[in-house]
Motif scaffolding. Structure first.
Motif, PDB file in Angstrom:
ATOM      1  N   THR A 199      -4.842  -4.669 -11.621  1.00 26.07           N
ATOM      2  CA  THR A 199      -5.540  -4.021 -12.745  1.00 26.07           C
ATOM      3  C   THR A 199      -5.185  -4.973 -14.122  1.00 26.07           C
ATOM      4  O   THR A 199      -6.109  -5.163 -15.109  1.00 26.07           O
ATOM      5  CB  THR A 199      -5.170  -2.753 -12.971  1.00 26.07           C
ATOM      6  OG1 THR A 199      -5.660  -1.714 -11.711  1.00 26.07           O
ATOM      7  CG2 THR A 199      -5.918  -2.077 -13.997  1.00 26.07           C
ATOM      8  N   LEU A 221      -7.282  -8.161 -14.465  1.00 28.70           N
ATOM      9  CA  LEU A 221      -8.838  -7.590 -14.784  1.00 28.70           C
ATOM     10  C   LEU A 221      -8.882  -7.470 -16.236  1.00 28.70           C
ATOM     11  O   LEU A 221      -9.544  -7.863 -17.213  1.00 28.70           O
ATOM     12  CB  LEU A 221      -9.177  -6.638 -14.119  1.00 28.70           C
ATOM     13  CG  LEU A 221      -9.563  -6.794 -12.599  1.00 28.70           C
ATOM     14  CD1 LEU A 221      -9.518  -5.473 -11.778  1.00 28.70           C
ATOM     15  CD2 LEU A 221     -10.824  -7.634 -12.451  1.00 28.70           C
ATOM     16  N   ALA A 222      -7.790  -6.486 -16.971  1.00 27.03           N
ATOM     17  CA  ALA A 222      -7.932  -6.064 -18.232  1.00 27.03           C
ATOM     18  C   ALA A 222      -7.321  -7.248 -19.239  1.00 27.03           C
ATOM     19  O   ALA A 222      -7.667  -6.982 -20.570  1.00 27.03           O
ATOM     20  CB  ALA A 222      -6.967  -4.694 -18.288  1.00 27.03           C
ATOM     21  N   ALA A 226     -12.440  -4.237 -16.012  1.00 22.58           N
ATOM     22  CA  ALA A 226     -11.206  -3.921 -15.321  1.00 22.58           C
ATOM     23  C   ALA A 226     -12.060  -2.159 -15.018  1.00 22.58           C
ATOM     24  O   ALA A 226     -11.406  -1.639 -14.046  1.00 22.58           O
ATOM     25  CB  ALA A 226      -9.968  -3.663 -16.181  1.00 22.58           C
ATOM     26  N   TYR A 281     -14.377  -2.287 -12.057  1.00 20.59           N
ATOM     27  CA  TYR A 281     -13.880  -2.586 -10.949  1.00 20.59           C
ATOM     28  C   TYR A 281     -12.865  -1.339 -10.474  1.00 20.59           C
ATOM     29  O   TYR A 281     -12.992  -1.075  -9.438  1.00 20.59           O
ATOM     30  CB  TYR A 281     -13.163  -3.729 -10.854  1.00 20.59           C
ATOM     31  CG  TYR A 281     -12.641  -4.134  -9.357  1.00 20.59           C
ATOM     32  CD1 TYR A 281     -13.395  -4.921  -8.710  1.00 20.59           C
ATOM     33  CD2 TYR A 281     -11.268  -3.791  -9.156  1.00 20.59           C
ATOM     34  CE1 TYR A 281     -12.650  -5.238  -7.201  1.00 20.59           C
ATOM     35  CE2 TYR A 281     -10.802  -3.851  -7.847  1.00 20.59           C
ATOM     36  CZ  TYR A 281     -11.487  -4.893  -6.917  1.00 20.59           C
ATOM     37  OH  TYR A 281     -11.149  -4.850  -5.635  1.00 20.59           O
ATOM     38  N   SER A 282     -12.062  -0.653 -11.425  1.00 24.74           N
ATOM     39  CA  SER A 282     -11.269   0.126 -10.915  1.00 24.74           C
ATOM     40  C   SER A 282     -11.957   1.453 -10.832  1.00 24.74           C
ATOM     41  O   SER A 282     -11.607   2.380 -10.006  1.00 24.74           O
ATOM     42  CB  SER A 282     -10.421   0.628 -12.291  1.00 24.74           C
ATOM     43  OG  SER A 282      -9.533  -0.723 -12.320  1.00 24.74           O
ATOM     44  N   MET A 337      -3.721  -0.923 -17.055  1.00 26.17           N
ATOM     45  CA  MET A 337      -4.819  -1.362 -17.811  1.00 26.17           C
ATOM     46  C   MET A 337      -4.550  -1.641 -19.337  1.00 26.17           C
ATOM     47  O   MET A 337      -5.047  -2.741 -20.011  1.00 26.17           O
ATOM     48  CB  MET A 337      -6.051  -0.484 -17.647  1.00 26.17           C
ATOM     49  CG  MET A 337      -7.174  -0.880 -18.013  1.00 26.17           C
ATOM     50  SD  MET A 337      -8.796   0.265 -17.881  1.00 26.17           S
ATOM     51  CE  MET A 337      -8.615   0.396 -16.146  1.00 26.17           C
TER      52      MET A 337
END
Length: 407
Positions: free
Chosen positions: A90, A93-94, A101, A104-105, A263
């Motif tokens: 995470t 991504l973030a 993020a 996807y999350s 995140m």
């Protein structure tokens, strides 16, 4: 490990990444390659237009980031990576983009977690491989138009059983990705016993209407939806069998708050890195602005916030991966108060960090060209979702005092 071999050297001075295994770091490198090559070039245009594109998520699906590091046929249904790896996933991504993020999350953490936590072993066995591969996509639908913080008591969406089917009426709001999902994991109150239960609703049911929420100033790539259910029918086999009350929903929310902590930390890392890049390149008064004392003070504060935030997120994941507090938490290694404290504290630090990033970039900090404008805007929904600051603080306060201040 050399500086070149580290993933997060400039944003991880305390080297938390050393807690990851070599295969975990390799998976994160593959993720970074895809983010940099396929997704980062799309972000600013999509964010500026306020439009979602499947090109943001589809490249991620092929990475099998929800699978263990073994052949697909060897995976047991319900398998979970270490929470520490999921956290750094995470984070990665973030630090590229918060909307990515969140998108996807929504699948990997919210929807899949709802099924793993709420589904029967048979349901998990039936659905998990399709969830991991994105063959079956879904969203978690709890928040309502008039009930967010008070949804535990105020939830108004209803479910009435008719034979082997359930009929659902109500509305949900702020559900990211609802219009593109196959299934909506809808929380509804059983009219017979007044308890909250969970249902996998077919998004294509004619009784389901989804309207895109427009005019957003943050998370502009995420298609947040307003869902109206007017007699949607769900077979009993699609009711998540282990959700019998809101207490079971709270079990899901505990891990979701942990994900938001990661995140928020990732958003800080993205803003910090963008600020360093800009201030070392931008010259004023004949020198880089990074050479001024006030700017360095702000950069140092940002890195301190990020490092402390990572420390809390890492420890929370270690608790989840260990045996501490198991009896108190029903199998999860941290309490509601642990997750709430991390989410509230880190989200506050994120607000400060992205504001400082905006400051050191001057007027250019409000443009997408520096990247900090995205992080500055996207810190606001992070501060609010998975429990507002006030709600999470009261969860912690109740744990401290033994007295509930909720009204």
């Amino acid at each position: 490990m050399t500086a070149q071999e580290r993933l997060y050297g400039d944003v991880d001075p305390y080297r938390y990444e050393l807690l990851l295994t070599d295969p975990e770091r390799a998976a994160l490198r593959r993720l970074r390659d895809v983010l940099d090559r396929d997704i980062r070039p799309l972000i600013d245009e999509l964010w500026d237009a306020g439009e979602y594109s499947s090109a943001v998520v589809e490249p991620l699906a092929g990475l099998r980031l929800m699978d263990p590091f073994t052949a697909a046929g060897e995976i047991s249904p319900g398998f979970r990576h270490r929470a520490l790896f999921e956290g750094f996933r995470t984070f990665e991504l973030a630090r590229t983009d918060v909307s990515t993020a969140v998108a996807y999350s929504g699948q990997a953490m919210l929807f899949r977690n709802a099924v793993l936590e709420g589904g029967s072993p048979e349901q998990v066995a039936e659905l998990d491989a399709a969830m991991r591969s994105f063959e079956l996509t879904g969203v978690f639908a709890l928040t309502e138009p008039d009930h967010g913080s008070d949804v535990a008591r105020g939830l108004r969406t209803t479910a009435r059983r008719e034979g082997e089917e359930w009929v659902i009426h109500g509305a949900k709001r702020w559900i990211g990705g609802a219009a593109h999902a196959d299934v909506l994991a809808v929380m509804a109150r059983d009219e017979e016993d007044d308890q909250v239960k969970a249902f996998l609703v077919d998004r294509h049911d004619p009784a389901v209407q989804i309207e895109k929420i427009r005019r957003k100033a943050a998370l502009r790539i995420v298609d947040n939806g307003h869902i109206t259910l007017e007699g949607a029918r769900v077979p009993e086999s699609r009711r998540l069998q282990r959700v019998e009350s809101f207490r079971d929903v709270a079990r899901m929310l505990r891990s979701m708050r942990s994900g938001v902590s990661w995140m928020a930390s990732g958003a800080q890392a993205g803003a910090f890195r963008a600020a360093v890049r800009y201030t070392t390149q931008r010259e004023q008064f004949g020198r880089p602005v990074a050479g001024f004392q006030l700017v360095q003070d702000k950069l140092a504060t940002m890195l301190g916030n990020l490092t402390a935030s990572l420390g809390m997120a890492v420890r929370l994941s270690q608790l989840a991966d260990g045996e501490e507090h198991t009896d108190a938490c029903g199998g999860v290694g941290y309490t509601d108060a642990d997750a709430a404290m991390a989410k509230a504290w880190i989200a506050r630090r994120t607000r400060e960090t992205v504001a400082l990033a905006r400051e050191v970039c001057g007027g250019n900090g409000i443009t997408l060209d520096t990247e900090v404008a995205r992080f500055h805007a996207d810190a606001e929904p992070i501060y609010t979702f998975e429990g507002t600051n006030e709600i999470n603080q009261l969860v912690v306060g109740r744990a401290i005092t033994g007295i509930s201040a909720f009204v």
